[in-house]
Scaffold this active site. Sequence first.
Site, short mmCIF file in Angstrom:
data_model
loop_
_atom_site.label_atom_id
_atom_site.label_comp_id
_atom_site.label_asym_id
_atom_site.label_seq_id
_atom_site.Cartn_x
_atom_site.Cartn_y
_atom_site.Cartn_z
N ALA A 69 0.80 -1.22 0.00
CA ALA A 69 0.00 0.00 0.00
C ALA A 69 0.84 1.27 0.00
O ALA A 69 0.37 2.31 -0.47
CB ALA A 69 -0.95 0.01 1.18
N THR A 70 2.06 1.21 0.50
CA THR A 70 2.89 2.41 0.43
C THR A 70 3.09 2.77 -1.04
O THR A 70 2.92 3.94 -1.44
CB THR A 70 4.25 2.17 1.14
OG1 THR A 70 3.98 1.94 2.52
CG2 THR A 70 5.17 3.37 0.99
N GLN A 179 -6.87 -0.61 6.05
CA GLN A 179 -7.40 -1.17 7.30
C GLN A 179 -8.88 -1.49 7.18
O GLN A 179 -9.52 -1.89 8.16
CB GLN A 179 -7.17 -0.18 8.46
CG GLN A 179 -5.71 0.08 8.76
CD GLN A 179 -4.97 -1.11 9.34
OE1 GLN A 179 -5.57 -2.10 9.77
NE2 GLN A 179 -3.65 -1.04 9.37
N SER A 197 -3.51 -3.70 0.88
CA SER A 197 -2.23 -4.36 1.12
C SER A 197 -2.45 -5.77 1.67
O SER A 197 -3.17 -5.94 2.66
CB SER A 197 -1.44 -3.52 2.13
OG SER A 197 -0.23 -4.16 2.44
N GLY A 198 -1.82 -6.77 1.04
CA GLY A 198 -2.07 -8.17 1.38
C GLY A 198 -1.78 -8.56 2.82
O GLY A 198 -2.51 -9.34 3.41
N HIS A 199 -0.69 -8.01 3.39
CA HIS A 199 -0.28 -8.52 4.71
C HIS A 199 -1.16 -8.03 5.85
O HIS A 199 -1.02 -8.47 6.98
CB HIS A 199 1.19 -8.19 4.99
CG HIS A 199 1.51 -6.75 5.26
ND1 HIS A 199 1.81 -6.30 6.52
CD2 HIS A 199 1.58 -5.67 4.45
CE1 HIS A 199 2.08 -4.99 6.47
NE2 HIS A 199 1.94 -4.59 5.23
N THR A 235 8.11 -7.21 -13.17
CA THR A 235 7.61 -8.59 -13.18
C THR A 235 6.62 -8.77 -12.04
O THR A 235 6.88 -8.35 -10.91
CB THR A 235 8.79 -9.56 -13.00
OG1 THR A 235 9.70 -9.34 -14.08
CG2 THR A 235 8.33 -11.01 -13.00
N CYS A 324 5.60 2.22 11.66
CA CYS A 324 6.67 3.05 11.09
C CYS A 324 6.93 4.27 11.95
O CYS A 324 8.07 4.66 12.17
CB CYS A 324 6.35 3.45 9.66
SG CYS A 324 4.62 3.52 9.31
#
Length: 383
Positions: A69-70, A179, A197-199, A235, A324
């Site tokens: 997402a960043t 979120q 974002s996947g994680h 890729t 962060c």
Amino acid sequence: MIYLDNAATTRAFDGAAQIASRTMAENYANPAGVYRFAVETDRAVETARGNLARALGAQASEIIYTSGATEANNLAVFGIANANRGRRRRFITTQVEHASIYETFRALDALGQEVLFLGVNADGTVRLDQLASVLSENTALVSIMHVNNEVGAINDLHRIASIVARYAPRAVFHSDGVQAFAKVPFEPIPAQIYSLSGHKFNGPKGVGALMIRNGVRIGKGLLGGAQERGIRSGTLNTPGILGMDAAIRHYYENGSAIRAKLMDCKRRLWARISSEVGDVYINGPDINQGAAHILNVSFRGVLGEVLLHSLEEYDICVSTGSACSQKRNQANNRVLEALGLPAERARSAIRISLGAYNEVSEMDAVASAIAESVKKLRTMGRR
Ligand code: PLP
């Protein structure tokens, strides 16, 4: 260990980890290839793209895979700025965005664009009156997060979209959905651009996506081999994409049960904490209002950071805010101060964020550990 920092990252579902691993070891072709081995991988990626599009109420052609997402947020903001190059336009966001939006807007400001940071209500939702008052024909972008990562406030994207359409019909509406995705029920997203974002929802790290509605003019992100409609070369991260797809499919089937469990955990935890410990406050929305997975609380007279380390003794992981900003020692002050909280209360804040692997039965032990820690730390503070 009881892991309660799921807003920072989550444990991958076993199915997501397995498919990511299999993709690296067996199904490893570059999907841009033209032989059958590659075409099979490409087909799997396109099925995943379709699944993600369906979760957002979008077309498969509107999904761009990114490294997270960043990158998606940077691409959204700089992409719209690039599409408006040479003109001074207005860019609007909020004071409580994740750093990946907040810092890109600060960069636009330094580049000479007109940048506005909207305030929020005491519960962390954006001030819609302020939004309506600053929208204009000259507005290029409005970026307002769906769910706040520090306090769990949920913004009403439908109301925001209709305000933007009414007062700034040429503006693009972006929302950071990191979120919210899978944490609130899947429904068609009323924003024109949306990041995820996947994680954050039990998929792998290092993979995410940006939904960009067809017809939105956006500059390119990474330049190179013109993958992802030329908007984001590179890729494709097939293990990440297919692992994230497994997590999305898991939420499709089990999302409402998981969300109900998270809400039960949150309510149980708060009921126990608030009955066992005095002088404790929720930062952000009321217990029944915010996202099911985030509870931000302050215990008067106890530094959040000290409480965090005390809970470590009980093998419990919580945070004082966004991962962060914690390391840069800014804590979550920017966000909590924007909610109007005094500095002392912001310094006392801890963020407890729940995930699919938490159970209601763990919450009593967490509440007891918190109660013991707070009692001990308050006694030490009085000496
Ligand atoms: N936006 C929000 C609201 C977040 O909570 C995060 C992660 O903490 C991000 C963006 C950045 O996501 P990623 O880790 O995929 O770069």
